[in-house]
Design a protein around this motif. Structure first.
Motif, mmCIF file in Angstrom:
data_model
loop_
_atom_site.group_PDB
_atom_site.id
_atom_site.type_symbol
_atom_site.label_atom_id
_atom_site.label_comp_id
_atom_site.label_asym_id
_atom_site.label_seq_id
_atom_site.Cartn_x
_atom_site.Cartn_y
_atom_site.Cartn_z
ATOM 1 N N GLY A 109 5.831 26.615 5.944
ATOM 2 C CA GLY A 109 5.845 25.554 4.943
ATOM 3 C C GLY A 109 6.831 24.431 5.205
ATOM 4 N N LYS A 110 7.373 24.348 6.417
ATOM 5 C CA LYS A 110 8.346 23.293 6.744
ATOM 6 C C LYS A 110 7.749 22.238 7.674
ATOM 7 C CE LYS A 110 11.788 24.953 4.434
ATOM 8 N NZ LYS A 110 12.383 24.214 3.335
ATOM 9 N N GLY A 111 6.418 22.230 7.803
ATOM 10 C CA GLY A 111 5.745 21.262 8.661
ATOM 11 C C GLY A 111 5.240 20.062 7.875
ATOM 12 N N ILE A 112 4.095 19.534 8.277
ATOM 13 C CA ILE A 112 3.498 18.331 7.695
ATOM 14 C C ILE A 112 2.683 18.687 6.458
ATOM 15 C CG2 ILE A 112 1.854 16.450 8.146
ATOM 16 C CD1 ILE A 112 4.279 16.129 9.835
ATOM 17 N N GLN A 113 2.779 17.843 5.439
ATOM 18 C CA GLN A 113 1.952 17.980 4.232
ATOM 19 C C GLN A 113 0.489 17.827 4.622
ATOM 20 O OE1 GLN A 113 2.621 18.486 0.820
ATOM 21 N NE2 GLN A 113 0.396 18.565 0.704
ATOM 22 N N ARG A 114 -0.347 18.752 4.174
ATOM 23 C CA ARG A 114 -1.784 18.660 4.472
ATOM 24 C C ARG A 114 -2.373 17.504 3.667
ATOM 25 N NH1 ARG A 114 -3.271 23.173 7.299
ATOM 26 N NH2 ARG A 114 -1.822 24.906 7.129
ATOM 27 N N GLY A 131 -0.283 22.505 0.192
ATOM 28 C CA GLY A 131 0.380 23.243 1.252
ATOM 29 C C GLY A 131 0.811 22.371 2.415
ATOM 30 N N ARG A 132 1.620 22.978 3.249
ATOM 31 C CA ARG A 132 2.146 22.307 4.429
ATOM 32 C C ARG A 132 2.000 23.213 5.630
ATOM 33 N NH1 ARG A 132 8.026 20.081 2.696
ATOM 34 N NH2 ARG A 132 8.091 19.622 4.920
ATOM 35 N N GLY A 133 2.081 22.591 6.802
ATOM 36 C CA GLY A 133 2.079 23.363 8.038
ATOM 37 C C GLY A 133 3.435 24.032 8.238
ATOM 38 N N ASP A 134 3.637 24.621 9.410
ATOM 39 C CA ASP A 134 4.869 25.342 9.716
ATOM 40 C C ASP A 134 5.696 24.573 10.731
ATOM 41 O OD1 ASP A 134 3.936 27.415 8.080
ATOM 42 O OD2 ASP A 134 2.954 28.423 9.751
ATOM 43 N N ILE A 152 0.843 -1.192 0.000
ATOM 44 C CA ILE A 152 0.000 0.000 0.000
ATOM 45 C C ILE A 152 0.878 1.242 0.000
ATOM 46 C CG2 ILE A 152 -1.943 -1.114 1.145
ATOM 47 C CD1 ILE A 152 -1.090 0.180 3.749
ATOM 48 N N THR A 153 0.341 2.303 -0.518
ATOM 49 C CA THR A 153 1.019 3.593 -0.510
ATOM 50 C C THR A 153 0.360 4.453 0.558
ATOM 51 O OG1 THR A 153 1.471 3.417 -2.865
ATOM 52 C CG2 THR A 153 1.635 5.599 -1.895
ATOM 53 N N ILE A 154 1.176 4.932 1.490
ATOM 54 C CA ILE A 154 0.645 5.767 2.559
ATOM 55 C C ILE A 154 0.838 7.224 2.161
ATOM 56 C CG2 ILE A 154 0.856 6.391 4.991
ATOM 57 C CD1 ILE A 154 1.700 3.497 5.491
ATOM 58 N N PRO A 155 -0.237 7.971 2.039
ATOM 59 C CA PRO A 155 -0.107 9.366 1.606
ATOM 60 C C PRO A 155 0.532 10.245 2.676
ATOM 61 C CG PRO A 155 -2.391 8.865 2.134
ATOM 62 C CD PRO A 155 -1.627 7.588 2.266
ATOM 63 N N ALA A 156 1.220 11.293 2.245
ATOM 64 C CA ALA A 156 1.831 12.249 3.171
ATOM 65 C C ALA A 156 0.737 12.932 3.981
ATOM 66 C CB ALA A 156 2.632 13.291 2.393
ATOM 67 N N GLY A 157 1.013 13.146 5.262
ATOM 68 C CA GLY A 157 0.101 13.890 6.120
ATOM 69 C C GLY A 157 -0.818 13.060 6.975
ATOM 70 N N TRP A 176 -0.973 20.070 11.586
ATOM 71 C CA TRP A 176 -0.049 20.139 10.437
ATOM 72 C C TRP A 176 1.273 20.813 10.807
ATOM 73 C CZ3 TRP A 176 -2.487 16.787 7.920
ATOM 74 C CH2 TRP A 176 -3.863 16.811 7.803
ATOM 75 N N ASP A 177 1.338 21.401 11.996
ATOM 76 C CA ASP A 177 2.551 22.098 12.432
ATOM 77 C C ASP A 177 3.464 21.162 13.217
ATOM 78 O OD1 ASP A 177 1.650 24.446 11.295
ATOM 79 O OD2 ASP A 177 0.907 25.284 13.176
#
Length: 172
Positions: free
Chosen positions: A131-136, A141-144, A38-43, A85-86
């Motif tokens: 933008g250096k946190g977790i992929q939503r 976008g990404r968290g901080d 399985i492929t686990i999506p980012a976030g 997401w942070d």
């Protein structure tokens, strides 16, 4: 009085099993273990569930297999604490560098990042890296990444250091 119940010989399947084989014990099915990639999506986060279509158990009546549901568990990371997401991280800054300002390296999800610590940094100051946190999840976008600065003071001073600090105190 009318009573309806399944046939005791075929258990309502409409078919009788003539000979019982040893592997299925007359059930008509056997259990097997199968590996599923399985492929686990980012976030994803703790407790999220992935549905993999067609990889579940087969039907007793010979129909197509159902879906496989995988509950995810995300392990903690020693470098980061997650808040939606942070991400939050700590960075130790020597007190002279906190006074003068400096550049330091910090490990992020994307590799090392150079961080500018401003002069006169106070203990507990936070630098935010957008933008250096977790992929939503399923969004753009990404968290901080919030970097909490811990100013590190020496535990002991020698005579020269104490004298230099006294001279510095007179300047202020």
């Amino acid at each position: 009085l009318t009573l309806s119940m399944p046939c005791p010989r075929c258990e309502g399947r409409g078919k009788e099993i003539g000979e019982h084989c040893g592997s299925c014990r007359g059930e008509g099915t056997t259990r097997t273990v199968d590996k599923v990639e399985i492929t686990i999506p980012a976030g994803v986060d703790n407790g999220d569930t992935l549905r993999i279509s067609g990889k579940g158990e087969g039907s007793m009546s010979g129909g197509p297999p159902g879906d496989l549901y995988v509950e995810l568990r995300v392990l903690p990371d020693r470098r980061f604490q997650r808040e939606e997401w942070d991400l939050h991280a700590s960075l130790e800054v020597p007190f002279l560098d906190a006074l003068q300002g400096t550049k330091m390296t910090l490990e992020t999800l994307d590799g090392e990042e150079t961080l500018s610590v401003p002069e006169c940094t106070q203990p507990g100051d936070v630098i935010r890296l957008r933008g250096k946190g977790i992929q939503r999840l399923q969004q753009r976008g990404r968290g901080d990444l919030h970097v909490h600065l811990n100013v590190r003071f020496p535990k002991k001073l020698n005579r020269k250091q104490r004298k230099a600090l006294q001279d510095l105190t007179k300047l202020f």
